[in-house]
Write an enzyme that holds these catalytic residues in place. Structure first.
Site, PDB file in Angstrom:
ATOM      1  N   CYS A  52      -2.846   9.521   4.686  1.00 52.28           N
ATOM      2  CA  CYS A  52      -4.078  10.142   5.143  1.00 52.28           C
ATOM      3  C   CYS A  52      -4.628   9.225   6.232  1.00 52.28           C
ATOM      4  CB  CYS A  52      -5.052  10.279   3.974  1.00 52.28           C
ATOM      5  SG  CYS A  52      -6.728  10.759   4.403  1.00 52.28           S
TER       6      CYS A  52
ATOM      7  N   GLU B 184      -5.156  16.339   9.245  1.00 52.81           N
ATOM      8  CA  GLU B 184      -3.714  16.165   9.408  1.00 52.81           C
ATOM      9  C   GLU B 184      -3.321  16.715  10.773  1.00 52.81           C
ATOM     10  OE1 GLU B 184      -2.035  14.448   7.486  1.00 52.81           O
ATOM     11  OE2 GLU B 184      -2.750  14.650   5.427  1.00 52.81           O
TER      12      GLU B 184
END
Length: 240
Positions: free
Chosen positions: A2, A111
């Protein structure tokens, strides 16, 4: 995953969502030294929720990124995430897993898909837009001098459902109840591993959609960064 998150709510909002006594938090929680952010990057110091030291409930600003001293001597890069498959038992994170479990409160994460130079950012959040509680491990302690070995990393697992189309990894996200259990550092490491593997929120809790490439620039920070650029918002149910 992440590599970027959002924290645009206040400390008190995250504390309330966790079920903490907000009055108590106001008396001995962390300070309010930063404003809302829609573009939190590694190397900065976002909010971290923890119960270290006096076992009280705290939110402090802690650097996103961790490297133990021995890894620095070997010039191993600073880590920002920890794969659940290795974090519980590997030498890099084992001590943090045992007694350094904490929570990163967040409103969503980003993302990217596509080829280098043409990557498309996506924003992932809860479908009900409630705060998220991301599993983290850290070397931070209130009494320690800050450094690379006092930062935190976010625990990640293999993505499932439609989230795989956005990225093959995802953060381990807990409900408030399970987040509280994760922060109980008297919980044995093997039970903490089971918790992270078994009760993380499933893909159907989330939605994800394309957002502006303005988020690519870390210095950009405004609410428009999380606005969809297309009308379709995807969920795990849509991909079923």
């Amino acid at each position: 995953m992440c590599g970027r998150i959002t924290q645009h709510r206040s400390q008190v909002a995250y504390a309330h969502a966790m079920g903490w006594n907000v009055d108590d938090f106001g008396r001995h929680g962390g300070g309010s030294g930063r404003g809302p952010s829609w573009n939190v990057a590694p190397g900065t110091a976002p909010w971290l929720m923890h119960r270290f030291g006096d076992d009280g409930e705290h939110i402090d600003q802690v650097t996103w990124g961790y490297r133990p001293s021995w890894a620095a001597e070997k010039k191993i890069p600073i880590a920002i995430n920890a794969r659940i498959e290795k974090a519980a038992t590997g030498p890099y994170f084992r001590s943090l897993w045992k007694s350094g479990r904490a929570i990163v409160p967040a409103d969503g994460w980003y993302e990217w898909t596509g080829e280098k130079g043409h990557k498309q950012p996506w924003y992932i959040r809860r479908r009900d837009d409630r705060p998220m509680f991301l599993a983290a491990i850290t070397g931070y302690r209130p009494e320690k001098e800050p450094g690379e070995n006092t930062g935190f990393v976010i625990v990640t697992a293999a993505a499932e459902g439609g989230l795989v189309d956005v990225h093959d990894r995802r953060p381990v996200v807990f409900s408030a109840e399970d987040a509280a259990l994760w922060m109980d550092n008297s919980l044995p490491p093997d039970q903490a591993e089971h918790l992270a593997r078994a009760v993380a929120l499933p893909p159907d809790v989330f939605e994800w959609y394309k957002v502006s490439t303005d988020v690519n620039r870390v210095g950009n920070n405004n609410a428009q960064l999380i606005e969809p650029i297309e009308s379709d918002v995807a969920t795990e149910e849509d991909d079923a």
